[in-house]
Design an enzyme around this catalytic site. Sequence first.
Site, short mmCIF file in Angstrom:
data_model
loop_
_atom_site.label_atom_id
_atom_site.label_comp_id
_atom_site.label_asym_id
_atom_site.label_seq_id
_atom_site.Cartn_x
_atom_site.Cartn_y
_atom_site.Cartn_z
CD GLU A 1 -2.02 4.56 7.77
OE1 GLU A 1 -1.12 3.86 7.82
OE2 GLU A 1 -2.98 4.63 8.75
CD GLU B 1 -0.11 0.78 13.71
OE1 GLU B 1 -0.62 2.12 13.87
OE2 GLU B 1 -0.16 0.01 12.92
#
Length: 883
Positions: free
Chosen positions: A324, A302
């Site tokens: 991602e 994150e």
Amino acid sequence: MRTDSPQTIYRKDYTPPSFLVDSVELGFDLDPARTVVASRIQMRHNPASTSRSIELHGEHIELVLVRLNGKVLKPSQYKLTAGMLTIPKAPDEVTLDIETVLAPQDNTSLSGLYVSNHNFFTQCEAEGFRRITFFPDRPDVMAKYTVMLRADKDNYPVLLSNGNLIEEGDLGDGRHYAKWEDPFKKPSYLFALVAARLVCQEERYTLKSGREVLLQVWVEDGNLDKTDYAMQSLKNSIRWDEERFGLELDLDRFMIVAVGDFNMGAMENKGLNIFNTKYVLANARVATDVDYAGIEAVVGHEYFHNWTGNRVTCRDWFQLSLKEGLTVFRDQEFSADMIGTDTGRAVTRIDQVRTLRQAQFPEDAGPMAHPVRPDSFVEINNFYTVTIYEKGAEVVRMYQTLVGRDGFRKGMDLYFERHDGQAVQCDDFRAAMADANGRDFSQFERWYSQAGTPVVTASTRYDAASRTFELTLAQSCPATPGQPKKLPFHIPVTVGLLAADGRDLPLHVDGVVSNGAASVVLELTQASQTFRFTNVTELPVPSLLRDFSAPVVLEYDYTDEELLHLFRHDSDPVNRWEAGQRLAMERLLKLTGAVAAGEHLALDDTFIEAQRALLADDTLDPAFRELALILPSETIIAERMAQVDPQAIHAARQFMRRTIAAALKPELLAQYHANQTPGEYSPDALSAGKRALKNLALSYLLIAPGEQELALAQQQFDGAGNMTDRAAALGALIHSGSPSHAQAALASFYADFENEALVVDKWFAMQAAAPSTDVQAVRQLMTHPAFTLKNPNRARSLIFNFTNGNPSQFHAADGSGYAFWAEQVIALDALNPQVAARLARSMDRWRRYVPALQSHMRDALEKVAGQASLSNDVMEVVSKALA
Ligand code: ARG
Ligand code: ZN
């Protein structure tokens, strides 16, 4: 059957937004039953669009009022359809004022604004912001946000949003407010707020540049003794991104908030990351080594999104892997660098390969197969997949394999130089990598556009007279839904050649810069290609696809002798492990056939002796030995069979484990005692590796235990100083086939940890995955007071671990497991479609099972598909499965 068919969205239909947003001011009056949201949006027409209509997404919210440039719009001046507010013929410059009302306490989907344990949280990726207010909820609309939060002060003492706190104070009547401003433009999916009763661990941290930042980890009262590792991981992440990629934290304040009800792992909201408690809370008493590793990886993940995702974001959701895949690759490299040793790095790599084989290869071969950059979807939340994440990370890794670490860094630098502040596409990343390195990556594009796992078939020829060794590599890729034919991929195949003494031969390859190195990266771009190694002084054993240099299936007709040679000597630990997996897999497939045919089962001494030697080789890292001794999972074995018989696979694998356990008992005991980790618990890789090997030994010793073995496990269970050892002992007892020991241990474990939600999850999970737990027992566990479908972690711990982790019971011959699955998918769908759709995926591979099971599976799928009201999420999964 529902009548409205869900809409498919196509990548080719992309059009730029008609209006761009410069700034958003949001005002929240927070109340669980009735929250009022006021928004002021400054917009202007986008010259790149031909449309003059303002399109604002909105779902599950009530529109109270909309004003355009100060004038209240009458219903005749806009169109309000399911999901969209359209204002036609808008002027160039627009100020919109919109008021909406919503009920967070009724939001069980956990998307948008919701309540968890009396606190408010948001989850806006992918399309949750439209459940808060009407807005162009698409990632290519980036705006500056100012957020005013108002709430009851006693119940919600903490009010957080993105960016910097610029004002706070009391409002009278027991309410207070906080105003936050995010200095960076962002898409709506990165918006977040938290209004809660929480406490934090905080720390001032100095960046390499000398700038000081405030770091906070927010948790519920009573959990402050579990935040150290998340904080440490955050600091490590910040340092690592500075050092490896020259990327600095761009905010003065960075917050992590833990929430117990969360659909996924965590979310990279700008400056305000919101995490599933599973990836924040840890201390020795409640968390295992695997949990600690997960926290490090997800905190890193994150945090790294702040650059790869937030500063540079996605143009549209088809580009999801742009952020991602890249960010998973970055967190994988971070975790590997944190261990720091070569074997440590290899151990993380082996874990990645196992995940790919366990989950991504099956996805790539099933009805939901999609390219890393999909061409269409019905529900974007269904596309947060192992293909987008893990295969996406493999694709990014291949650039690094092809251009080297320095070249990769150059490509990253150019990517940020070109695209900081933009919403871009996978092609832009590929172009940056190509241009920064003077490489042609046009064929490499197929990794983004073609689904399916490529198969590379190798064949070799050695000519002693000319001392040449020829390696021919041929590639193909199976058909996937909508893609019957595939074109050749650009595949890096890292190769070494082992001499008879086990050492690497110096490599010289025609047309490839190799300079006598031990490994060389061959680039396979044709359907078939031959590489000529010269000066090869003896017949070598080829070590192919070292470090798993590409996400492919590598086929080569190895003899047992060759595999044993690699298993003993390969300097590449990944391939050393791989040789062991190949040896085991060959035997497991044969044994499975023998079980099905009712034949006598036997395991050869050669294999057992190889395992013995490896187990006892104390020069090898315990973490590596543990991995090398784990047999391929039942799921991975199933993927290798044309017709899957789960009972036969289970029996074969159990036979093999029993045989190994019996033959290696003295060595297992010796390793059990040699790898104790006395003293204070530390999650470092060496200690964790020792515990892993010790606990693998314990699980083997408990397969057919005598009193002594049972006592050993019981002793570890009672005396464990950490959750890794306690949970491992409990697991061993559960699997020991001694119900009395298992029941007593389960009861005491529950009594000790009933107030620790994440440990209760483990308690359910271990029982769900035990081969002794049948569907009836799972139904029984569902009546336990601690069970609820509403909490995703809890639902996953029991239901998913049964359907995905207990194949021999889930696939019971009478179809009772599938009927249970259908019931739970339907029940979950009414609460939380995203989680329900994940469970629906358990049936993906139904067509590969033996006919009797297939027909039960079809019935269950049809039962779900035939429901009157089904979410798009579940509908997409089951209709693709049945198609
Ligand atoms: N961007 C998040 C992450 O990988 C995942 C959030 C996805 N959430 C969802 N509901 N689809 O870090
Ligand atoms: Zn992510």
